[in-house]
Design a protein around this motif. Structure first.
Motif, short mmCIF file in Angstrom:
data_model
loop_
_atom_site.label_atom_id
_atom_site.label_comp_id
_atom_site.label_asym_id
_atom_site.label_seq_id
_atom_site.Cartn_x
_atom_site.Cartn_y
_atom_site.Cartn_z
N ASP A 179 -2.34 6.11 4.22
CA ASP A 179 -1.72 5.76 3.09
C ASP A 179 -2.70 6.08 1.84
O ASP A 179 -3.96 6.31 1.97
CB ASP A 179 -1.91 4.05 2.87
CG ASP A 179 -0.61 3.50 3.98
OD1 ASP A 179 0.23 4.29 4.29
OD2 ASP A 179 -1.22 2.20 4.27
N GLY A 193 -10.14 6.31 0.26
CA GLY A 193 -10.08 4.77 -0.17
C GLY A 193 -11.28 4.02 0.32
O GLY A 193 -12.14 4.48 1.03
N ARG A 252 -2.87 7.65 -11.90
CA ARG A 252 -2.07 7.44 -10.74
C ARG A 252 -1.74 8.60 -10.06
O ARG A 252 -1.51 9.52 -10.45
CB ARG A 252 -1.20 6.17 -10.97
CG ARG A 252 -1.21 5.25 -10.10
CD ARG A 252 -2.16 4.29 -10.65
NE ARG A 252 -1.75 3.12 -11.70
CZ ARG A 252 -0.59 2.45 -11.65
NH1 ARG A 252 -0.04 2.57 -10.40
NH2 ARG A 252 -0.30 1.78 -12.53
N MET A 288 0.79 -1.04 0.13
CA MET A 288 0.02 0.23 -0.05
C MET A 288 0.91 1.38 0.07
O MET A 288 0.66 2.21 -0.89
CB MET A 288 -0.96 -0.19 1.24
CG MET A 288 -2.25 -0.61 0.94
SD MET A 288 -3.25 0.40 -0.07
CE MET A 288 -4.76 0.53 0.43
N THR A 289 2.11 1.25 0.92
CA THR A 289 2.76 2.50 1.02
C THR A 289 3.43 2.82 -0.35
O THR A 289 3.78 4.02 -0.63
CB THR A 289 3.86 2.24 1.95
OG1 THR A 289 4.30 1.06 1.96
CG2 THR A 289 3.04 2.65 3.53
N GLU A 298 1.08 8.13 -8.01
CA GLU A 298 2.24 8.10 -7.45
C GLU A 298 3.52 9.22 -7.97
O GLU A 298 3.32 10.06 -8.84
CB GLU A 298 2.84 6.82 -8.21
CG GLU A 298 2.21 5.66 -7.77
CD GLU A 298 2.18 4.68 -8.88
OE1 GLU A 298 2.38 3.47 -8.79
OE2 GLU A 298 1.31 5.05 -10.09
N ARG A 335 -8.45 8.47 -15.22
CA ARG A 335 -8.04 7.23 -14.42
C ARG A 335 -6.47 7.44 -14.37
O ARG A 335 -5.68 6.85 -15.20
CB ARG A 335 -8.45 5.92 -14.66
CG ARG A 335 -9.68 5.59 -14.60
CD ARG A 335 -10.20 4.20 -14.88
NE ARG A 335 -9.56 3.11 -13.92
CZ ARG A 335 -10.32 2.65 -13.19
NH1 ARG A 335 -11.29 2.95 -12.74
NH2 ARG A 335 -9.64 1.87 -12.37
N THR A 343 2.01 3.39 -3.09
CA THR A 343 1.52 4.30 -3.82
C THR A 343 1.46 5.63 -3.31
O THR A 343 0.98 6.96 -3.50
CB THR A 343 -0.07 4.14 -3.84
OG1 THR A 343 -0.57 4.08 -2.38
CG2 THR A 343 -0.38 2.85 -4.60
N TYR A 347 -1.12 9.98 1.55
CA TYR A 347 -2.01 10.99 1.12
C TYR A 347 -2.01 12.11 2.50
O TYR A 347 -2.16 11.78 3.52
CB TYR A 347 -3.43 10.30 1.02
CG TYR A 347 -4.62 11.23 0.44
CD1 TYR A 347 -4.84 11.36 -0.48
CD2 TYR A 347 -5.20 12.32 1.43
CE1 TYR A 347 -5.92 12.37 -0.96
CE2 TYR A 347 -6.18 13.15 1.03
CZ TYR A 347 -6.56 13.09 -0.26
OH TYR A 347 -7.41 14.01 -0.77
N PRO A 365 -4.54 5.24 -1.35
CA PRO A 365 -5.21 4.26 -2.06
C PRO A 365 -4.74 4.30 -3.53
O PRO A 365 -4.28 5.32 -4.11
CB PRO A 365 -6.70 4.56 -2.02
CG PRO A 365 -6.93 5.95 -1.87
CD PRO A 365 -5.58 6.38 -1.20
N PRO A 366 -4.59 3.11 -4.03
CA PRO A 366 -4.17 2.97 -5.37
C PRO A 366 -5.33 3.46 -6.35
O PRO A 366 -6.74 3.58 -5.80
CB PRO A 366 -4.18 1.41 -5.67
CG PRO A 366 -4.89 0.54 -4.30
CD PRO A 366 -4.92 1.80 -3.35
N ASN A 367 -5.02 3.91 -7.52
CA ASN A 367 -5.94 4.46 -8.53
C ASN A 367 -6.90 5.69 -7.97
O ASN A 367 -8.17 5.62 -8.06
CB ASN A 367 -6.95 3.43 -8.99
CG ASN A 367 -6.18 2.30 -9.47
OD1 ASN A 367 -5.16 2.64 -10.34
ND2 ASN A 367 -6.46 1.01 -9.41
#
Lengths: 249, 151
Positions: free
Chosen positions: A46, A26, B148, A1-2, B150, B146, A4, A7, A48-50
């Motif tokens: 963390d 998330g 990311r 998780m981290t 990162e 969509r 990504t 936040y 969230p992805p996407n």
């Protein structure tokens, strides 16, 4: 998780407790934690992805900031700010500590109230009654109906609604500004004649809302006012407090 | 007069919470820190957040004109004088319904853009709705939105 990232929701004075059962963005909602650097603390989770600006996450962001605002000064982050890792957050807190402290002092006991002035679409009949040009074009359409005439009429209606809202917006801005610690124009919102935020003493916020509402009630034929708040002070934080080189990139 | 207006507006109350009314603040204001990365908002039509705003387009003009004509019809059928018409709740609500309808499609599309919740007032249920709908209609969330977060 981290992987990504982290936040970042807000910066608060160190020692502020997290609101009970508060959660982050998330699905499932991310667990919140605090990263402290001396007198300043970042509220993070963390990422969230996407992550994107979906309704659920916008609500989570807003709800948490609202709750933090209830208990003390908050520097609300814009939605979607993600740090690469905790070390980056710590460096940022250390590097901009004085600026953050000054901002927190500035916002102590302050809340934001946002006001939007929209055309009073419900007052169409009044517009027809009061606006000479609209009246004339409407009579024309009735005499000689047609596409062109209808467009001209509708355009005149839209213009009249906008002008009336804009005039009322200026008036309420003049009325309310003396009650505010600071005033900030909001981002332009399509269709809004006025979008402005006021920094208000927390104990004054009811009085301010009542004043705004009373103006709204007495100007319904000209403007529809949307009053939102008390809110986190989104519009009264510096948007570039950090030193650009803090990450050493 | 004021009271009457307020009552008429009641069927269309402000949305639950303040999210829609302050969306642009959450997305465009608030603190920005240079070394952090920001989620991309490409494709989100945040500025059309309201279902009742005036849109300056020919389509809206025509609907306004139509709404004005409805006011006229009201007068003809009711044989009322103009002052009576403008003081009459019925005439107002005809015009109002029209206009509101005119703007509905805008609000709808924006609601979709903001994450699919079609029921503004039930935030609790929204999350249950959101995911199944996405699965059924993945095409709507085009890759433009969509991305990311990162670093």
């Amino acid at each position: 998780m981290t992987a990504t990232g982290v936040y970042v929701y807000a910066i608060v004075p160190t020692g502020e407790p997290l609101p009970r059962k508060a959660v982050g963005v998330g699905d499932p909602p991310a667990e919140l934690r605090l990263i402290s650097e001396g007198p300043v603390t970042a509220v993070v989770s963390d990422a969230p992805p996407n992550l994107r600006a979906r309704r659920r996450d916008l609500m989570a962001h807003q709800d948490l900031l609202m709750r933090l605002t209830d208990t003390g000064p908050v520097l609300p982050m814009r939605f979607g700010m993600v740090a690469a890792d905790e070390a980056t957050v710590l460096r940022e807190l250390a590097g901009s500590r004085e600026g953050h402290l000054a901002s927190l002092r500035h916002l102590t006991d302050g809340v934001e109230i946002n006001l939007k002035a929209l055309p009073a679409q419900d007052a169409l009949a009044v517009v027809v009654a009061e606006e000479h040009q609209v009246r004339r074009l409407r009579d024309e359409v009735r005499r000689r109906p047609g596409y062109e005439a209808s467009v001209r009429l509708g355009e005149a209606v839209a213009a009249a609604l906008s002008r009336r809202a804009s005039e009322a917006g200026k008036k309420i801005l003049r009325t309310l500004t003396p009650m505010a610690r600071a005033v900030a124009a909001g981002p332009e919102v399509h269709g809004c004649a006025l979008n402005v935020s006021f920094l208000i003493d927390r104990h004054d916020s009811d009085r301010f809302r009542i004043a705004a509402q009373s103006f709204a009630d007495s100007h319904r034929a000209h403007v529809e006012l949307r009053i939102a708040g008390p809110l986190p002070c989104y519009s009264f934080v510096p948007s570039r407090p950090a030193r650009a080189t803090a990450a050493g990139t | 007069m004021t009271t009457m207006y307020a009552d008429e507006i009641a069927p269309c109350p402000p949305r639950a919470g303040t999210l829609y009314d302050v969306l642009e603040l959450i997305l465009d204001r608030g603190m920005v820190i240079d070394v952090f990365v920001r989620v991309s908002l490409v494709g989100i039509e945040i500025l059309k957040i309201d279902a009742r705003i005036v849109i300056a387009s020919v389509d809206t003009y025509l609907r306004f004109a139509e709404a004005c004509n409805r006011l006229d019809l009201e007068r003809d059928s009711g044989s009322r004088t103009i002052p009576e018409l403008f003081g009459a709740g019925a005439a107002k609500s005809v015009g109002k319904r029209k206009v509101r309808k005119a703007a509905e499609s805008v609000g709808d599309s924006v609601r979709k853009a903001v994450g699919g919740g079609d029921d503004d007032d039930s935030d609790g249920q929204e999350e249950q709705h959101e995911r199944p709908r996405k699965r059924r209609a993945p095409a709507r969330d085009s890759s433009s939105r969509r991305r990311r977060a990162e670093a």
